[in-house]
Design a protein around this motif. Structure first.
Motif, PDB file in Angstrom:
ATOM      1  N   GLY A   6       0.811  -1.213   0.000  1.00 27.61           N
ATOM      2  CA  GLY A   6       0.000   0.000   0.000  1.00 27.61           C
ATOM      3  C   GLY A   6       0.845   1.264   0.000  1.00 27.61           C
ATOM      4  O   GLY A   6       0.432   2.297  -0.534  1.00 27.61           O
ATOM      5  N   THR A   7       2.015   1.203   0.604  1.00 27.98           N
ATOM      6  CA  THR A   7       2.813   2.417   0.781  1.00 27.98           C
ATOM      7  C   THR A   7       3.803   2.658  -0.353  1.00 27.98           C
ATOM      8  O   THR A   7       3.848   3.754  -0.913  1.00 27.98           O
ATOM      9  CB  THR A   7       3.626   2.338   2.099  1.00 27.98           C
ATOM     10  N   VAL A   8       4.599   1.635  -0.673  1.00 28.59           N
ATOM     11  CA  VAL A   8       5.779   1.862  -1.515  1.00 28.59           C
ATOM     12  C   VAL A   8       5.455   2.334  -2.941  1.00 28.59           C
ATOM     13  O   VAL A   8       5.940   3.395  -3.346  1.00 28.59           O
ATOM     14  CB  VAL A   8       6.700   0.617  -1.513  1.00 28.59           C
ATOM     15  N   PRO A   9       4.617   1.600  -3.716  1.00 26.56           N
ATOM     16  CA  PRO A   9       4.390   2.061  -5.099  1.00 26.56           C
ATOM     17  C   PRO A   9       3.765   3.450  -5.160  1.00 26.56           C
ATOM     18  O   PRO A   9       4.209   4.288  -5.958  1.00 26.56           O
ATOM     19  CB  PRO A   9       3.440   1.001  -5.671  1.00 26.56           C
ATOM     20  N   THR A  10       2.776   3.712  -4.305  1.00 27.87           N
ATOM     21  CA  THR A  10       2.143   5.034  -4.310  1.00 27.87           C
ATOM     22  C   THR A  10       3.159   6.114  -3.996  1.00 27.87           C
ATOM     23  O   THR A  10       3.182   7.172  -4.639  1.00 27.87           O
ATOM     24  CB  THR A  10       1.012   5.089  -3.263  1.00 27.87           C
ATOM     25  N   THR A  11       4.003   5.862  -2.997  1.00 32.19           N
ATOM     26  CA  THR A  11       5.021   6.847  -2.635  1.00 32.19           C
ATOM     27  C   THR A  11       5.943   7.124  -3.814  1.00 32.19           C
ATOM     28  O   THR A  11       6.265   8.278  -4.109  1.00 32.19           O
ATOM     29  CB  THR A  11       5.852   6.341  -1.437  1.00 32.19           C
ATOM     30  N   ILE A  12       6.355   6.068  -4.506  1.00 29.26           N
ATOM     31  CA  ILE A  12       7.284   6.248  -5.627  1.00 29.26           C
ATOM     32  C   ILE A  12       6.640   7.085  -6.721  1.00 29.26           C
ATOM     33  O   ILE A  12       7.221   8.070  -7.193  1.00 29.26           O
ATOM     34  CB  ILE A  12       7.750   4.881  -6.174  1.00 29.26           C
ATOM     35  N   ILE A  60      -1.694   3.642   6.219  1.00 28.53           N
ATOM     36  CA  ILE A  60      -0.950   3.752   4.960  1.00 28.53           C
ATOM     37  C   ILE A  60      -0.995   5.195   4.427  1.00 28.53           C
ATOM     38  O   ILE A  60       0.040   5.766   4.068  1.00 28.53           O
ATOM     39  CB  ILE A  60      -1.512   2.763   3.907  1.00 28.53           C
ATOM     40  N   ILE A  61      -2.195   5.793   4.425  1.00 24.22           N
ATOM     41  CA  ILE A  61      -2.336   7.164   3.906  1.00 24.22           C
ATOM     42  C   ILE A  61      -1.437   8.112   4.702  1.00 24.22           C
ATOM     43  O   ILE A  61      -0.676   8.901   4.150  1.00 24.22           O
ATOM     44  CB  ILE A  61      -3.805   7.633   3.986  1.00 24.22           C
ATOM     45  N   MET A  62      -1.510   7.985   6.025  1.00 25.06           N
ATOM     46  CA  MET A  62      -0.709   8.849   6.880  1.00 25.06           C
ATOM     47  C   MET A  62       0.794   8.617   6.634  1.00 25.06           C
ATOM     48  O   MET A  62       1.576   9.574   6.595  1.00 25.06           O
ATOM     49  CB  MET A  62      -1.098   8.560   8.334  1.00 25.06           C
ATOM     50  N   SER A  63       1.197   7.375   6.437  1.00 28.53           N
ATOM     51  CA  SER A  63       2.619   7.077   6.242  1.00 28.53           C
ATOM     52  C   SER A  63       3.119   7.612   4.910  1.00 28.53           C
ATOM     53  O   SER A  63       4.276   8.047   4.802  1.00 28.53           O
ATOM     54  CB  SER A  63       2.869   5.566   6.311  1.00 28.53           C
ATOM     55  N   ILE A  64       2.265   7.575   3.882  1.00 31.76           N
ATOM     56  CA  ILE A  64       2.656   8.142   2.588  1.00 31.76           C
ATOM     57  C   ILE A  64       2.900   9.643   2.744  1.00 31.76           C
ATOM     58  O   ILE A  64       3.917  10.175   2.303  1.00 31.76           O
ATOM     59  CB  ILE A  64       1.572   7.866   1.519  1.00 31.76           C
ATOM     60  N   TRP A  65       1.966  10.305   3.432  1.00 27.58           N
ATOM     61  CA  TRP A  65       2.109  11.744   3.694  1.00 27.58           C
ATOM     62  C   TRP A  65       3.426  12.033   4.419  1.00 27.58           C
ATOM     63  O   TRP A  65       4.159  12.959   4.086  1.00 27.58           O
ATOM     64  CB  TRP A  65       0.909  12.208   4.531  1.00 27.58           C
ATOM     65  N   LYS A  66       3.738  11.199   5.392  1.00 27.98           N
ATOM     66  CA  LYS A  66       4.926  11.418   6.217  1.00 27.98           C
ATOM     67  C   LYS A  66       6.230  11.224   5.444  1.00 27.98           C
ATOM     68  O   LYS A  66       7.188  11.964   5.630  1.00 27.98           O
ATOM     69  CB  LYS A  66       4.879  10.447   7.416  1.00 27.98           C
ATOM     70  N   GLN A  90       9.697  -2.313   8.605  1.00 25.02           N
ATOM     71  CA  GLN A  90       9.971  -2.117  10.029  1.00 25.02           C
ATOM     72  C   GLN A  90       9.020  -1.138  10.680  1.00 25.02           C
ATOM     73  O   GLN A  90       9.289  -0.610  11.751  1.00 25.02           O
ATOM     74  CB  GLN A  90      11.404  -1.627  10.202  1.00 25.02           C
ATOM     75  N   VAL A  91       7.880  -0.864  10.028  1.00 25.16           N
ATOM     76  CA  VAL A  91       6.922   0.105  10.564  1.00 25.16           C
ATOM     77  C   VAL A  91       6.507  -0.278  11.990  1.00 25.16           C
ATOM     78  O   VAL A  91       6.290  -1.453  12.286  1.00 25.16           O
ATOM     79  CB  VAL A  91       5.693   0.212   9.638  1.00 25.16           C
ATOM     80  N   PHE A  92       6.459   0.718  12.866  1.00 23.16           N
ATOM     81  CA  PHE A  92       6.063   0.444  14.251  1.00 23.16           C
ATOM     82  C   PHE A  92       5.339   1.614  14.923  1.00 23.16           C
ATOM     83  O   PHE A  92       4.208   1.469  15.387  1.00 23.16           O
ATOM     84  CB  PHE A  92       7.278   0.053  15.095  1.00 23.16           C
ATOM     85  N   ALA A  93       5.976   2.789  14.958  1.00 26.45           N
ATOM     86  CA  ALA A  93       5.481   3.883  15.797  1.00 26.45           C
ATOM     87  C   ALA A  93       4.042   4.299  15.452  1.00 26.45           C
ATOM     88  O   ALA A  93       3.236   4.532  16.348  1.00 26.45           O
ATOM     89  CB  ALA A  93       6.420   5.084  15.711  1.00 26.45           C
ATOM     90  N   GLN A  94       3.735   4.393  14.145  1.00 21.99           N
ATOM     91  CA  GLN A  94       2.376   4.771  13.739  1.00 21.99           C
ATOM     92  C   GLN A  94       1.360   3.829  14.369  1.00 21.99           C
ATOM     93  O   GLN A  94       0.327   4.247  14.884  1.00 21.99           O
ATOM     94  CB  GLN A  94       2.163   4.655  12.241  1.00 21.99           C
ATOM     95  N   VAL A  95       1.676   2.518  14.266  1.00 19.00           N
ATOM     96  CA  VAL A  95       0.753   1.505  14.771  1.00 19.00           C
ATOM     97  C   VAL A  95       0.618   1.640  16.281  1.00 19.00           C
ATOM     98  O   VAL A  95      -0.487   1.621  16.831  1.00 19.00           O
ATOM     99  CB  VAL A  95       1.262   0.098  14.382  1.00 19.00           C
ATOM    100  N   TYR A  96       1.743   1.822  16.951  1.00 23.10           N
ATOM    101  CA  TYR A  96       1.720   1.947  18.415  1.00 23.10           C
ATOM    102  C   TYR A  96       0.879   3.144  18.831  1.00 23.10           C
ATOM    103  O   TYR A  96       0.089   3.063  19.772  1.00 23.10           O
ATOM    104  CB  TYR A  96       3.155   2.094  18.925  1.00 23.10           C
ATOM    105  N   MET A  97       1.065   4.265  18.131  1.00 20.32           N
ATOM    106  CA  MET A  97       0.381   5.496  18.534  1.00 20.32           C
ATOM    107  C   MET A  97      -1.089   5.513  18.126  1.00 20.32           C
ATOM    108  O   MET A  97      -1.917   6.078  18.822  1.00 20.32           O
ATOM    109  CB  MET A  97       1.063   6.716  17.900  1.00 20.32           C
ATOM    110  N   MET A  98      -1.432   4.939  16.972  1.00 25.86           N
ATOM    111  CA  MET A  98      -2.776   5.126  16.445  1.00 25.86           C
ATOM    112  C   MET A  98      -3.735   3.986  16.740  1.00 25.86           C
ATOM    113  O   MET A  98      -4.916   4.222  16.947  1.00 25.86           O
ATOM    114  CB  MET A  98      -2.717   5.381  14.932  1.00 25.86           C
TER     115      MET A  98
END
Lengths: 282, 292
Positions: free
Chosen positions: B77-83, B159-165, B225-233
């Motif tokens: 969900g994250t990588v191709p959209t980000t690219i 995913i949306i938030m991580s792309i923005w970040k 290695q995603v972690f913090a977003q999940v922990y916080m949200m």
């Protein structure tokens, strides 16, 4: 013909600007919303959640969030973060530059092999090291101390790599000449190399400071005492305690990000150059 | 002669060892320690040797496979959209426009701010009742979504938030790559009458391919290695809908204190990412090169 082309170009540039401004709006809006909410009272938020601006700018949320309930408070968390980030960065600059100096200027057997071994450690993902590092810190008796927050991060293969690349651009003759003039190796390092290398020191220092300031999972697992919490862990705990007090949470988020954003505006040009040339995030 | 070499090595090591000791102790040797510990069961105190039990349990552990599946979903969900998005933005920024450095600074802003703080901001935007996103959906006549509390939407929200970040970081990398393409290529293409699309397709895409590949592998590795977003949200919820592999690892190691079992997960995570890095290096050496 010429006029037509320049009109077309003008139109094209306007479209580009419109697209970029829409994008910039999306990038900035969450920050605006964070600051705006941070001034709103809870009843204001409940009554009119979509109001773009607060009724009045009072700092009650900030005052209350800064104390962070019954915990040590954000004053303490800020002190911890700044203390840890500063010592870590100083360590990075000293230890990494010493190693980089040896790789760039000295001739010794197995040089390439040792360098590649250190560089190879960058391929190990940090998250895979959490459990064994936790056990090692437990055995050292360092859990819940500043040592656990600082010592593992006072040198990095990335900084060594970055500095060695820079040092290699400095003529070796300078080193030889200073030796002939009777300067010691350390004398060359302190009096000539370091003053010449301020740009790379600044880049490496910024990466290190930012990485330390924003690090979360490491301080989360190696400390549990409230008075040792850093900002990020303090913020996570505060969020769990306050749940849905959005005014308070946004106030805390604001004062946790603003110092870094202000600092970023001062060094952004250097910083972005550093990223573009090294391809490194944190 | 031999003595002199040894002396040189020793004096060099005086400079290298202080830093190298730190790197080896905390960032290299532990990976072997993790392998060793994965053959045991127990916490910090007593541990018992159990052979490969932790690994065989991992194969039948539904939670582990679910966390792997969730992570892969997040990465896809994250990588191709980000690219795609960051390449588009970099192209726009590279079109000799005014205000380049202002745009660049703005797009980079989310990258330097702490993930914890922006996670809270997005959690507020995603709020079911008072969140701005749902207000906007209602405004244009759509049904509100329970974003972080709906197991079908929670991961998409992250995913949306991580792309923005992460977008701004890749924009900078792509922009540096685009600026490295020799201008003459475009000039001669223009003389040959090639349009913008043809220039993009036949010059930009092939010339930028090493950068694209670098961004692809680096974002895949860091997304794994995603972690913090999940922990916080979401704390891995609702249910286990956003339990990614590192969150699963964190939960097992530092909430349930199964250090042996979590060492096995950590080692598998290491192998996955190490394999991706090696793959990247192989390809980077052989395949990805300028096509002209």
């Amino acid at each position: 013909m010429f006029k037509k082309k320049s009109n077309r170009e003008k139109f094209f540039k306007t479209i580009v600007h419109i697209l970029l401004i829409i994008g910039a709006f999306v990038m900035l809006f969450p920050f605006f919303w964070m600051v705006s909410t941070s001034f709103k009272t809870q009843s204001e938020i409940n009554d009119n959640p979509t109001a773009l601006f607060p009724n009045e700018y009072n700092f009650n949320n900030y005052r209350q969030a800064w104390k962070a309930g019954s915990s040590a408070g954000f004053g303490r968390y800020f002190f911890n973060t700044i203390f840890v980030a500063t010592i870590t960065t100083m360590g990075q600059l000293i230890l990494s530059s010493l190693a980089a100096f040896a790789f760039a200027f000295l001739d010794f057997p197995h040089k390439e092999r040792i360098f590649l071994l250190l560089l190879g450690t960058m391929m190990i993902p940090q998250q895979a090291l959490l459990v064994p590092d936790y056990i090692i810190l437990h055995k050292l008796g360092w859990l819940d101390t500043y040592l656990a927050l600082i010592v593992p991060w006072v040198c990095s293969a990335f900084s060594i790599f970055l500095m060695r690349q820079f040092f290699r651009g400095i003529p070796k003759e300078l080193f030889e000449a200073s030796r002939i003039d009777g300067s010691s190796t350390l004398g060359f390092y302190f009096r000539i190399l370091i003053p010449l290398s301020l740009p790379v020191m600044l880049t490496a220092g910024m990466f290190s400071f930012l990485g330390s300031w924003n690090s979360f999972i490491w301080p989360l697992i190696v400390t549990s005492a409230d008075e040792l919490r850093v900002i990020q862990v303090g913020l996570a705990n505060f969020a769990q305690a306050e749940g849905t007090q959005w005014g308070l949470l946004m106030a805390a988020s604001t004062f946790c990000t603003v110092p870094l954003i202000v600092g970023y505006f001062f060094v952004q040009k250097k910083f972005i150059q550093g990223i573009a040339t090294s391809g490194m995030k944190d | 002669m031999k003595n002199k070499k040894l002396k040189k090595l020793l004096s060099a090591l005086c400079y290298i060892m202080p830093g190298a000791m730190i790197i080896l102790t905390f960032h290299f040797i532990p990976i072997f320690y993790s392998l060793y510990y994965s053959f045991f069961k127990g916490g910090l105190g007593k541990k018992t040797f159990v052979g490969i039990t932790n690994y065989s349990e991992l194969i039948t552990d539904a939670d582990f496979w679910l966390s792997l599946k969730n992570t892969v979903f997040y990465v896809i969900g994250t990588v191709p959209t980000t690219i795609v998005l960051s390449l588009i933005i970099a192209l726009l920024l590279n079109s000799k426009i005014k205000g380049l450095s202002i745009y660049r600074t703005i797009y980079y802003l989310p990258v330097i701010t702490s993930i914890n703080a922006v996670s809270l901001v997005w959690k507020w935007l995603y709020n079911t009742h008072n969140g701005l996103l749902n207000s906007m959906l209602e405004f244009i006549g759509l049904n509100p979504i329970s974003w972080l509390f709906d197991k079908n939407w929670a991961m998409i929200a992250i995913i949306i938030m991580s792309i923005w970040k992460g977008l701004g970081y890749n924009v900078i990398i792509f922009l540096a790559g685009l600026q490295g393409i020799p201008k003459q290529l475009y000039e001669s293409a223009e003389i040959d009458g090639a349009g913008l699309w043809h220039q993009f397709r036949n010059i930009t895409i092939p010339m930028i391919s090493p950068v694209t590949f670098f961004v692809f592998v680096m974002s895949t590795i860091s997304s794994f290695q995603v972690f913090a977003q999940v922990y916080m949200m979401t704390q891995g919820g609702p249910g286990k809908a956003t339990t990614v592999i590192v969150y699963h690892l964190y939960d097992k190691a530092f909430q349930k204190f199964e250090l042996g079992g979590s060492s096995a997960i950590a080692f598998v995570l290491f192998l996955i990412i190490f394999a991706m890095t090696m793959f990247q290096r192989k390809i980077a050496e052989k395949k990805v090169h300028y096509s002209n």
